[in-house]
Design an enzyme around this catalytic site. Structure first.
Site, PDB file in Angstrom:
ATOM      1  N   ALA A   1       0.835  -1.208   0.000  1.00  0.00           N
ATOM      2  CA  ALA A   1       0.000   0.000   0.000  1.00  0.00           C
ATOM      3  C   ALA A   1       0.871   1.259   0.000  1.00  0.00           C
ATOM      4  O   ALA A   1       0.558   2.240  -0.683  1.00  0.00           O
ATOM      5  CB  ALA A   1      -0.922  -0.017   1.225  1.00  0.00           C
TER       6      ALA A   1
ATOM      7  N   ASP B   1       1.341  -8.884  19.230  1.00  0.00           N
ATOM      8  CA  ASP B   1       1.054  -8.808  20.672  1.00  0.00           C
ATOM      9  C   ASP B   1      -0.122  -7.889  21.047  1.00  0.00           C
ATOM     10  O   ASP B   1      -0.678  -8.001  22.134  1.00  0.00           O
ATOM     11  CB  ASP B   1       2.298  -8.309  21.427  1.00  0.00           C
ATOM     12  CG  ASP B   1       3.429  -9.321  21.399  1.00  0.00           C
ATOM     13  OD1 ASP B   1       3.167 -10.490  21.049  1.00  0.00           O
ATOM     14  OD2 ASP B   1       4.570  -8.943  21.729  1.00  0.00           O
TER      15      ASP B   1
ATOM     16  N   ARG C   1      -1.625 -32.784  28.381  1.00  0.00           N
ATOM     17  CA  ARG C   1      -0.678 -32.725  27.267  1.00  0.00           C
ATOM     18  C   ARG C   1      -0.353 -31.254  27.001  1.00  0.00           C
ATOM     19  O   ARG C   1      -1.149 -30.376  27.339  1.00  0.00           O
ATOM     20  CB  ARG C   1      -1.259 -33.351  25.994  1.00  0.00           C
ATOM     21  CG  ARG C   1      -1.421 -34.862  26.084  1.00  0.00           C
ATOM     22  CD  ARG C   1      -0.081 -35.573  26.096  1.00  0.00           C
ATOM     23  NE  ARG C   1      -0.196 -37.020  26.068  1.00  0.00           N
ATOM     24  CZ  ARG C   1      -0.324 -37.800  27.123  1.00  0.00           C
ATOM     25  NH1 ARG C   1      -0.414 -37.266  28.343  1.00  0.00           N
ATOM     26  NH2 ARG C   1      -0.394 -39.115  26.989  1.00  0.00           N
TER      27      ARG C   1
ATOM     28  N   ARG D   1       3.337 -16.287  14.326  1.00  0.00           N
ATOM     29  CA  ARG D   1       3.798 -15.093  13.617  1.00  0.00           C
ATOM     30  C   ARG D   1       3.731 -15.248  12.098  1.00  0.00           C
ATOM     31  O   ARG D   1       3.950 -14.276  11.371  1.00  0.00           O
ATOM     32  CB  ARG D   1       5.231 -14.756  14.048  1.00  0.00           C
ATOM     33  CG  ARG D   1       5.334 -14.154  15.426  1.00  0.00           C
ATOM     34  CD  ARG D   1       6.000 -12.792  15.406  1.00  0.00           C
ATOM     35  NE  ARG D   1       7.336 -12.862  14.905  1.00  0.00           N
ATOM     36  CZ  ARG D   1       8.447 -12.956  15.673  1.00  0.00           C
ATOM     37  NH1 ARG D   1       8.330 -12.955  16.989  1.00  0.00           N
ATOM     38  NH2 ARG D   1       9.619 -13.015  15.132  1.00  0.00           N
TER      39      ARG D   1
HETATM   40  O1  F6P Z   1       6.792  -9.070  19.980  1.00  0.00           O
HETATM   41  C1  F6P Z   1       6.340 -10.103  19.192  1.00  0.00           C
HETATM   42  C2  F6P Z   1       6.798 -11.435  19.729  1.00  0.00           C
HETATM   43  O2  F6P Z   1       6.249 -12.383  18.859  1.00  0.00           O
HETATM   44  C3  F6P Z   1       6.457 -11.745  21.165  1.00  0.00           C
HETATM   45  O3  F6P Z   1       5.130 -12.151  21.391  1.00  0.00           O
HETATM   46  C4  F6P Z   1       7.440 -12.812  21.467  1.00  0.00           C
HETATM   47  O4  F6P Z   1       7.655 -12.922  22.829  1.00  0.00           O
HETATM   48  C5  F6P Z   1       8.657 -12.364  20.744  1.00  0.00           C
HETATM   49  O5  F6P Z   1       8.192 -11.567  19.669  1.00  0.00           O
HETATM   50  C6  F6P Z   1       9.541 -13.455  20.231  1.00  0.00           C
HETATM   51  O6  F6P Z   1      10.650 -12.899  19.625  1.00  0.00           O
HETATM   52  P1  F6P Z   1      11.726 -13.670  18.758  1.00  0.00           P
HETATM   53  O7  F6P Z   1      11.163 -13.845  17.390  1.00  0.00           O
HETATM   54  O8  F6P Z   1      12.898 -12.770  18.755  1.00  0.00           O
HETATM   55  O9  F6P Z   1      11.959 -14.985  19.399  1.00  0.00           O
END
Ligand code: F6P
Length: 325
Positions: A26, A131, A249, A258
């Site tokens: 965008a 987050d 478990r 992510r």
């Molecule tokens: O800030 C985003 C995040 O995904 C957090 O939720 C998580 O604790 C952190 O990044 C993990 O970071 P990395 O990818 O450096 O392990």
């Protein structure tokens, strides 16, 4: 002779979030449509320091709308936290003729953007982090996709949990914020959620699971945010020892949260914020972040964003146990 076109730099920084790519798309296409040049900066602030710049055309961002991650790649830059790194970044920007910079990232990245703004650099921030811990916007880019990923995972785990009559301990991300865990708790039907913002004991968890067992449930879910203060392994061991009815478990969702193709919601949010970020720069509005407020995208001062902590809404936290009956 034509004047030099306004030159926009764009970078992604910190943890990636699904929707960063639609946002880059965008920014590039809006910038070009408004007569600007757009320069992609690779590897976040690290790339800014190292001069990793390349011009982006409309075709360079073709096909990225549906891709998770970030085509510009991202880093957490220790060098940029130092004044020396920031000076070098500014020197690079001036050398390359970048008039305005768009930073897409989480709280640390927006603090970096503010540091540049304080040194007279024209910056606009866009909130991108799964987050949802960024002040000044109802929701950040990537949150909706991450929540859907967690929900899908727990839905699948529920099938096997019910078949075997088990409790599942699911660990979500959220080093400093319980937003994802709380919302996952509601949409996935958890018994109890552990988050950094509250103090839940192992005994509280055991009671909640045992109570679910005694009420005749076929399964129980406990969501533990990564930063809750009690490790998932510790909790699993304790539940085994305490004999809560269900066998337990563990599933740690980790970085799966992510990744993935951004949802329609995230594509839309990212596109809207990308357009607004370009419009901010071109209209001389600097030192702000694009934030979703009500139905519109507004400009929130970066200073306010960085200085204010976004709290988890405890009404939603309470809703988890209320709906677990
Ligand atoms: O800030 C985003 C995040 O995904 C957090 O939720 C998580 O604790 C952190 O990044 C993990 O970071 P990395 O990818 O450096 O392990």
């Amino acid at each position: 002779m034509n004047a030099k076109p306004y030159t926009i730099g764009v970078l992604t920084s910190g943890g990636d979030a699904p929707g960063m790519n639609p946002c880059i798309r965008a920014i590039v296409r809006t910038g070009l449509a408004r007569g600007a040049r757009v320069i992609g900066i690779s590897n976040g602030f690290e790339g800014l320091i190292n001069g990793e710049f390349r011009p982006l055309g409309a075709r360079d961002v073709g096909g990225i709308l549906l891709r998770g991650g970030t085509m510009l790649q991202t880093r957490r830059s220790a060098a940029f936290r130092e004044p020396r790194g920031q000076r070098e970044a500014i020197r690079r920007m001036n050398e390359y003729g970048i008039d305005g910079l768009i930073v897409i990232g989480g709280d640390g990245s927006l603090a970096g953007a503010l540091a540049l703004h304080k040194q007279e650099i024209n910056v606009v921030g866009v909130p991108g982090s799964i987050d949802n811990d960024i002040w000044g916007t109802n929701i950040s880019i990537g949150v909706d996709t991450a929540m859907n990923t967690i929900m899908d995972a727990v839905d699948k785990l529920r099938d096997t949990a019910s078949s075997h009559g088990r409790a599942f301990l699911v660990e979500t991300m959220g080093r400093g914020s319980g937003y994802l865990a709380v919302m996952a708790g509601i949409v996935s039907g958890a018994e109890i959620v552990l988050i950094p913002e509250t103090q839940v004991t192992i005994q509280d968890v055991a009671n909640a699971v045992e109570s679910a067992y005694k009420r005749g449930k076929t399964h129980a879910f406990i969501i533990n945010a990564e930063g809750s203060g009690i490790t998932t392994a510790e909790l699993a061991g304790a539940l085994e020892d305490l004999d809560v009815g269900f066998k337990t478990r563990v599933t740690i969702l980790g970085h799966i949260q992510r990744g993935g193709s951004p949802t329609a919601y995230d594509r839309l949010l990212a596109s809207r914020m990308g357009v607004k970020a370009v419009d901010a720069l071109l209209s001389g509005t600097f030192g702000v972040m694009t934030g979703l407020k009500g139905r519109g995208i507004e400009y929130v001062p970066l200073e306010e964003v960085v200085d204010t902590k976004r709290e988890v809404n405890m009404e939603y936290y309470d809703m988890v146990s209320l709906l677990a009956r």
